[in-house]
Write a protein that holds these residues in place. Structure first.
Motif, PDB file in Angstrom:
ATOM      1  N   GLN A  24       0.823  -1.203   0.000  1.00 46.44           N
ATOM      2  CA  GLN A  24       0.000   0.000   0.000  1.00 46.44           C
ATOM      3  C   GLN A  24       0.859   1.256   0.000  1.00 46.44           C
ATOM      4  OE1 GLN A  24      -3.435   0.081  -0.425  1.00 46.44           O
ATOM      5  NE2 GLN A  24      -2.840   2.175  -0.897  1.00 46.44           N
ATOM      6  N   ARG A  25       1.947   1.246   0.758  1.00 46.79           N
ATOM      7  CA  ARG A  25       2.856   2.402   0.767  1.00 46.79           C
ATOM      8  C   ARG A  25       3.466   2.616  -0.614  1.00 46.79           C
ATOM      9  NH1 ARG A  25       4.629  -0.002   5.536  1.00 46.79           N
ATOM     10  NH2 ARG A  25       6.648  -0.417   4.573  1.00 46.79           N
ATOM     11  N   MET A  26       3.829   1.519  -1.311  1.00 40.98           N
ATOM     12  CA  MET A  26       4.383   1.643  -2.662  1.00 40.98           C
ATOM     13  C   MET A  26       3.331   2.187  -3.620  1.00 40.98           C
ATOM     14  SD  MET A  26       6.829   1.485  -4.789  1.00 40.98           S
ATOM     15  CE  MET A  26       8.104   0.641  -3.901  1.00 40.98           C
ATOM     16  N   ARG A  27       2.107   1.717  -3.518  1.00 41.23           N
ATOM     17  CA  ARG A  27       1.029   2.244  -4.361  1.00 41.23           C
ATOM     18  C   ARG A  27       0.841   3.741  -4.124  1.00 41.23           C
ATOM     19  NH1 ARG A  27      -2.897  -1.380  -6.502  1.00 41.23           N
ATOM     20  NH2 ARG A  27      -2.387  -3.543  -6.052  1.00 41.23           N
ATOM     21  N   ASP A  28       0.779   4.133  -2.855  1.00 39.90           N
ATOM     22  CA  ASP A  28       0.601   5.552  -2.512  1.00 39.90           C
ATOM     23  C   ASP A  28       1.749   6.400  -3.055  1.00 39.90           C
ATOM     24  OD1 ASP A  28      -1.731   4.853  -1.189  1.00 39.90           O
ATOM     25  OD2 ASP A  28      -0.804   4.923   0.819  1.00 39.90           O
ATOM     26  N   TYR A  29       2.985   5.901  -2.909  1.00 44.96           N
ATOM     27  CA  TYR A  29       4.153   6.621  -3.401  1.00 44.96           C
ATOM     28  C   TYR A  29       4.066   6.835  -4.913  1.00 44.96           C
ATOM     29  CZ  TYR A  29       8.905   7.528  -4.899  1.00 44.96           C
ATOM     30  OH  TYR A  29      10.001   8.062  -5.509  1.00 44.96           O
ATOM     31  N   LEU A  30       3.737   5.779  -5.670  1.00 48.81           N
ATOM     32  CA  LEU A  30       3.656   5.889  -7.123  1.00 48.81           C
ATOM     33  C   LEU A  30       2.535   6.828  -7.553  1.00 48.81           C
ATOM     34  CD1 LEU A  30       4.277   2.154  -8.055  1.00 48.81           C
ATOM     35  CD2 LEU A  30       5.852   4.074  -8.409  1.00 48.81           C
ATOM     36  N   LEU A  31       1.385   6.737  -6.902  1.00 50.67           N
ATOM     37  CA  LEU A  31       0.274   7.636  -7.232  1.00 50.67           C
ATOM     38  C   LEU A  31       0.634   9.087  -6.937  1.00 50.67           C
ATOM     39  CD1 LEU A  31      -2.762   5.558  -5.961  1.00 50.67           C
ATOM     40  CD2 LEU A  31      -2.255   6.182  -8.336  1.00 50.67           C
ATOM     41  N   ASP A  32       1.230   9.336  -5.766  1.00 49.78           N
ATOM     42  CA  ASP A  32       1.626  10.700  -5.400  1.00 49.78           C
ATOM     43  C   ASP A  32       2.666  11.268  -6.357  1.00 49.78           C
ATOM     44  OD1 ASP A  32      -0.103  10.591  -3.262  1.00 49.78           O
ATOM     45  OD2 ASP A  32       1.470  10.258  -1.757  1.00 49.78           O
ATOM     46  N   ALA A  33       3.506  10.394  -6.919  1.00 56.40           N
ATOM     47  CA  ALA A  33       4.550  10.829  -7.855  1.00 56.40           C
ATOM     48  C   ALA A  33       4.013  10.995  -9.281  1.00 56.40           C
ATOM     49  CB  ALA A  33       5.701   9.827  -7.849  1.00 56.40           C
ATOM     50  N   GLY A  34       2.727  10.668  -9.496  1.00 57.91           N
ATOM     51  CA  GLY A  34       2.108  10.874 -10.794  1.00 57.91           C
ATOM     52  C   GLY A  34       2.243   9.717 -11.777  1.00 57.91           C
ATOM     53  N   TYR A  35       2.654   8.558 -11.295  1.00 49.08           N
ATOM     54  CA  TYR A  35       2.788   7.404 -12.189  1.00 49.08           C
ATOM     55  C   TYR A  35       1.437   6.777 -12.471  1.00 49.08           C
ATOM     56  CZ  TYR A  35       7.839   7.410 -11.661  1.00 49.08           C
ATOM     57  OH  TYR A  35       9.154   7.754 -11.688  1.00 49.08           O
TER      58      TYR A  35
END
Length: 50
Positions: A24-35
């Motif tokens: 979930q943290r990886m998903r959040d990181y990628l979404l926040d980074a615009g991926y």
């Protein structure tokens, strides 16, 4: 891969305390980074016989 797409794989140790939380943290990181991405599971590997 074709059409300029990239594929990345992440591997975590079996002793990871909370794999769902880490995912979930990886998903959040990628979404926040615009991926824009998809994630899937390759399944659990069986321990090698000794």
């Amino acid at each position: 891969m074709n059409e300029g797409h990239c594929v990345y794989a992440l591997y975590g140790p079996e002793s990871l305390a909370s794999p769902k939380s880490a995912e979930q943290r990886m998903r959040d990181y990628l979404l926040d980074a615009g991926y824009i991405f998809t994630m899937g599971s390759l399944g659990r590997r069986e321990a090698a016989a000794h």
